[in-house]
Design an enzyme around this catalytic site. Sequence first.
Site, PDB file in Angstrom:
ATOM      1  N   SER A  80       0.819  -1.070   0.003  1.00  0.00           N
ATOM      2  CA  SER A  80       0.108   0.040   0.041  1.00  0.00           C
ATOM      3  C   SER A  80       0.733   1.199  -0.056  1.00  0.00           C
ATOM      4  O   SER A  80       0.268   2.374   0.003  1.00  0.00           O
ATOM      5  CB  SER A  80      -0.998   0.152   1.349  1.00  0.00           C
ATOM      6  N   SER A 120      -5.865   3.261   4.877  1.00  0.00           N
ATOM      7  CA  SER A 120      -5.289   2.593   3.528  1.00  0.00           C
ATOM      8  C   SER A 120      -6.347   1.643   2.841  1.00  0.00           C
ATOM      9  O   SER A 120      -6.325   0.606   2.672  1.00  0.00           O
ATOM     10  CB  SER A 120      -4.205   1.654   4.012  1.00  0.00           C
ATOM     11  N   LYS A 166      -0.056   3.828  -2.745  1.00  0.00           N
ATOM     12  CA  LYS A 166      -0.907   4.973  -2.484  1.00  0.00           C
ATOM     13  C   LYS A 166      -0.269   6.270  -2.095  1.00  0.00           C
ATOM     14  O   LYS A 166      -0.761   7.549  -2.196  1.00  0.00           O
ATOM     15  CB  LYS A 166      -1.840   4.646  -1.270  1.00  0.00           C
TER      16      LYS A 166
END
Length: 619
Positions: A393, A453, A396
């Site tokens: 993640s 997230s 992102k």
Amino acid sequence: MARAYPKLRPHSGQRVASVGNVFMHAGHVASAASRSTTVETAALASSSRSSFQWASRALRAASRFSGRVTRRRRGAHPVSQSSGATTRASISAASRTSASSCRYDASPCAITASSIWSPSSVGASASPVLTSFSSVMRHILRKFDRSSASTLATFARGAVVAGLLAVVTEAQQVVRFDFGAKARKTQDAWNNVHQAVTAGVLVRDAIDAERRRTSLDLRQVDGWSGINVDGCVKGGPWPGSATRDSFYVGDHDDRRAVLWLEDLTPGAKVDLLLYGSRIGAPGDRVTVFRVGKARLRLDAQDNVSRRARIAKAVADSRGRIEIVVEAPKPGGLAYLGVLEVRGTFQDAATHRAPAESVHGPPHTTARTWAIADGRTGHILHEHFGHAPREMASTTKIMTAWIALDLADRKPGLLDGVVTVSAVADRTGGSTAGVRTGERLPLKELLFGLLLPSGNDAAVAIAEYLGPRLPISGSGVTPVARFVDEMNRRARVLGLKQTLYLDPHGYSKNRTCAVDLLKLTWTAMQNSTFRSYVATRTRKVSIVTPSGRRREAHWTNTNRLLAIDGYDGVKTGVTRTAGSCLVSSGRRADRHLLVAVLGATSTPARDVDTRNLFRWAWRQ
């Protein structure tokens, strides 16, 4: 049946013949030793102990004559006085090795080929040594037994045979790896590898062809797309169980896998044989293997016996050799079914890693890490910082930066309302908990992207912004167009190891620690981005499909924000990527950025990061 040898007779002039017989025995034993590791024969048991002792004394006596004889020599190989000294030392060493290394007792004598006459005993000046031996032995023959004309030939022949066979039998070890399905293991001294997507050490202390456990480790740095079971069944260079299945890479835009051979001696050279096969399927199956500067192509399509050979691959200062396997063309697939390594490896039982230093950075569970100056973006320290790994993640960071950068160019964009689609709602992995048909402003949805997230939030943002982006690649859907923009910006920033397949990181997006810090430093120049990643909790209002409002409470997954001095930026974790964290920390007037990839757990990544900050702040 063992060959019968005559007894050695240590009397009168035949003592000289005993020396020759000793080496003839050594030659026969070495010849047999080339077929087995240890030879036990009763023939030498019949030889008297005094014969070996006399052989040792004779060779030592020869060393005393060698300097004088070599100085008198004339011919094609002149030897200086200093060479004579070297020769004497070499002969003396050879005498000790030859006689004392033979364990002599009433039981059969066990002799290994490497103990008979090793190259280290003879030294670098082998030719002068043997020539000097001939001269010295002529002197000994004249003194002890002038009629023994054949004794010198017997001695020299036995000595040379023993020496040469000792060199030959010190053969390279062979270590073989079979890449494929767990159900199709190859038996009999093979190292089976079946974790196609797992990062980390796949084989520790690999066994060689003689089933000896070596110090060699196989580490997977960048995983594969999957396992193929339709390779060569028979007729290949190895057993069908090894050639039939293989790992392959080439799904989507990810066309590369990376392996490391570890725990080699720094500077050691090994030969590599690589093999892959895919039978019966059309398409591009050309596989490229890269090791150092070597680059070889192997067509795996309907391959039966073709192999790629890389000679003398050199281990770096860390005792590591990197093997890159890639499909050179988009849409192609690359295969690896067998890896054979030939070289000399340390024994696993005696191998020890270098002593730990009291200096330098701390040990971490993270596979790779890097530290950058928060003011300039300059990389200060790194550990395997350019090694590609899945980023989870931390993807992102790019997703949020693109959204905020577009918002800076288009005022009012952050106030636009995003409607969550069913595709976004069904996205797996971590979630912000937004549901199909719900609506909220983009500026609030970004909190759902960066704090909990949310993969669902990432897809919703990509769907919202995708139509506003120019078509720069093959993307036709809004999400595909957004991913194309992510990769375009990665190229502009010079992120050579970075590849995006989705806007959230739940698939196999990859990067390296250095690339990730370059991106993070760029994003941190945006004040709005800094504000988002420093937020610990957020309460937002969401409009449901029925028009009612509900509240969502989001908490930042970055636990370091609870400690004074840390002010961002993003976490990430998947099974194959491990635990990842990019952090921003300030102490006094120093600002640092730290990225760790592939830590063993969430608590471990936090400890790794804090230890790296503490160490770097003291530098």
